[in-house]
Enzyme design. Sequence first.
Site, PDB file in Angstrom:
ATOM      1  N   THR A  36      91.236  18.908  53.317  1.00  0.00           N
ATOM      2  CA  THR A  36      90.248  19.966  53.267  1.00  0.00           C
ATOM      3  C   THR A  36      88.760  19.508  53.058  1.00  0.00           C
ATOM      4  OG1 THR A  36      90.641  20.246  50.840  1.00  0.00           O
ATOM      5  CG2 THR A  36      92.255  21.494  52.217  1.00  0.00           C
ATOM      6  N   THR A  98      97.552  26.721  47.085  1.00  0.00           N
ATOM      7  CA  THR A  98      97.813  25.675  46.952  1.00  0.00           C
ATOM      8  C   THR A  98      98.382  24.967  45.792  1.00  0.00           C
ATOM      9  OG1 THR A  98      96.034  25.007  48.566  1.00  0.00           O
ATOM     10  CG2 THR A  98      96.636  23.183  47.133  1.00  0.00           C
ATOM     11  N   THR A 123      95.831  19.207  34.307  1.00  0.00           N
ATOM     12  CA  THR A 123      94.376  18.974  33.790  1.00  0.00           C
ATOM     13  C   THR A 123      94.671  19.463  32.408  1.00  0.00           C
ATOM     14  OG1 THR A 123      92.542  19.849  33.790  1.00  0.00           O
ATOM     15  CG2 THR A 123      94.200  21.147  34.825  1.00  0.00           C
ATOM     16  N   ASP A 124      93.796  19.040  31.374  1.00  0.00           N
ATOM     17  CA  ASP A 124      93.463  19.521  30.012  1.00  0.00           C
ATOM     18  C   ASP A 124      93.239  21.010  30.039  1.00  0.00           C
ATOM     19  OD1 ASP A 124      90.893  19.077  30.427  1.00  0.00           O
ATOM     20  OD2 ASP A 124      90.617  17.892  28.910  1.00  0.00           O
ATOM     21  N   GLU A 125      92.587  21.281  31.091  1.00  0.00           N
ATOM     22  CA  GLU A 125      91.815  22.857  31.159  1.00  0.00           C
ATOM     23  C   GLU A 125      93.196  23.841  31.042  1.00  0.00           C
ATOM     24  OE1 GLU A 125      88.953  23.776  33.780  1.00  0.00           O
ATOM     25  OE2 GLU A 125      88.439  21.601  34.319  1.00  0.00           O
ATOM     26  N   TYR A 147      91.283  28.379  38.239  1.00  0.00           N
ATOM     27  CA  TYR A 147      91.862  27.302  38.449  1.00  0.00           C
ATOM     28  C   TYR A 147      92.857  26.877  37.518  1.00  0.00           C
ATOM     29  CZ  TYR A 147      91.762  22.174  37.821  1.00  0.00           C
ATOM     30  OH  TYR A 147      92.248  21.028  37.503  1.00  0.00           O
ATOM     31  N   LYS A 151      96.738  25.821  37.756  1.00  0.00           N
ATOM     32  CA  LYS A 151      97.400  24.587  37.312  1.00  0.00           C
ATOM     33  C   LYS A 151      98.576  24.798  36.232  1.00  0.00           C
ATOM     34  CE  LYS A 151      96.842  21.211  38.471  1.00  0.00           C
ATOM     35  NZ  LYS A 151      97.213  20.047  39.520  1.00  0.00           N
ATOM     36  N   LYS A 186      81.019  18.270  41.721  1.00  0.00           N
ATOM     37  CA  LYS A 186      81.384  18.179  40.357  1.00  0.00           C
ATOM     38  C   LYS A 186      80.038  17.605  39.465  1.00  0.00           C
ATOM     39  CE  LYS A 186      85.780  18.750  40.731  1.00  0.00           C
ATOM     40  NZ  LYS A 186      86.573  19.879  40.032  1.00  0.00           N
ATOM     41  N   HIS A 273      83.119  30.124  30.524  1.00  0.00           N
ATOM     42  CA  HIS A 273      83.024  28.776  30.428  1.00  0.00           C
ATOM     43  C   HIS A 273      83.641  28.351  29.027  1.00  0.00           C
ATOM     44  CE1 HIS A 273      79.641  25.285  30.877  1.00  0.00           C
ATOM     45  NE2 HIS A 273      80.997  24.809  30.929  1.00  0.00           N
TER      46      HIS A 273
END
Length: 318
Positions: A36, A98, A123-125, A147, A151, A186, A273
């Site tokens: 991609t 995905t 991810t830590d998110e 996102y 995850k 990023k 955020h």
Amino acid sequence: MKLFVTGGAGFIGSNFIRYILKKYPKYIIINYDKLTYAGNPDNLRDVEKNPRYKFIKGDICDFNTVNKNIKSVDAIINFAAETHVDRSILSGGEFIKTNVNGTYSLLEAARQNNIKKFVHVSTDEVYGSILKGSFTEKSHLSPNSPYSASKASSDLLVRSYFVTYGLPAIITRCSNNYGPYQYPEKVIPLFVTNALQNKELPLYGDGKNVRDWLYVEDHCLGIDIVLHKGKLGEIYNIGGGVEMTNIELTKTILNIMGKPETLIKRVADRLGHDRRYSINCAKIKRLGYKPKFSFAKAIKNTVKWYSENEKIWRKLTK
């Protein structure tokens, strides 16, 4: 050992492939990537002729192709994911496809082929935001963007395959990565490449959002340790131990580059955020993990790489 690395043409995946080929002279790697916008063949030009490396263009959502190509592999390391939060806010469909459906496809193929180990890179998110203290692997998941929600969903799928089918799976959750070959959307590569062109650096909100920064090679080390020493069914946080506000990060980059702080442009804050990410990494440290790179050295290495590889990132920014 023969590894099937998904998303290996991306930032972290390509660094991991290079790391493994260098460290383990007998390991064989199949790089499976859809290519991609963030999957860049240039990321692995230096190893593409290595006899222990093979590239296959493919989508992790394509079960039949995945199934056909993992027949002889020992382990799957899943990096393949849509990762940019801003893109997920604008349109989350590809992230669900995905990150959720693709992970399901990989898990099912791994189950049917009796793969010996499945390492899922997350991810830590997925933990959400925390103002004080740090998240552990037992913390509740509270994702705040499409996102991170996608995850978190993929993490739960991996866990379910371990519990239900006994699939030998492990999950890693990393903090914010930086280093060579990162796609310039990023924050660190964006700010470095903008500063190189004397363009403004768009800083969200008050700039006081806190992130823990992890040099990509230290992340590769952490995944390596989990692959070889991690306990099946477990989750391991991988962090850099370097927390700083976004404004501190921005000023550090400008100082290294000798650029004025007048390049900083305050912009409207990102929707939803997260204020602060922080993860406790005691669990992986008990396996012997310790970051090798100081932030001061690694951020200078990163700035230097982008300064010396304009041909690579300039093509992407177009």
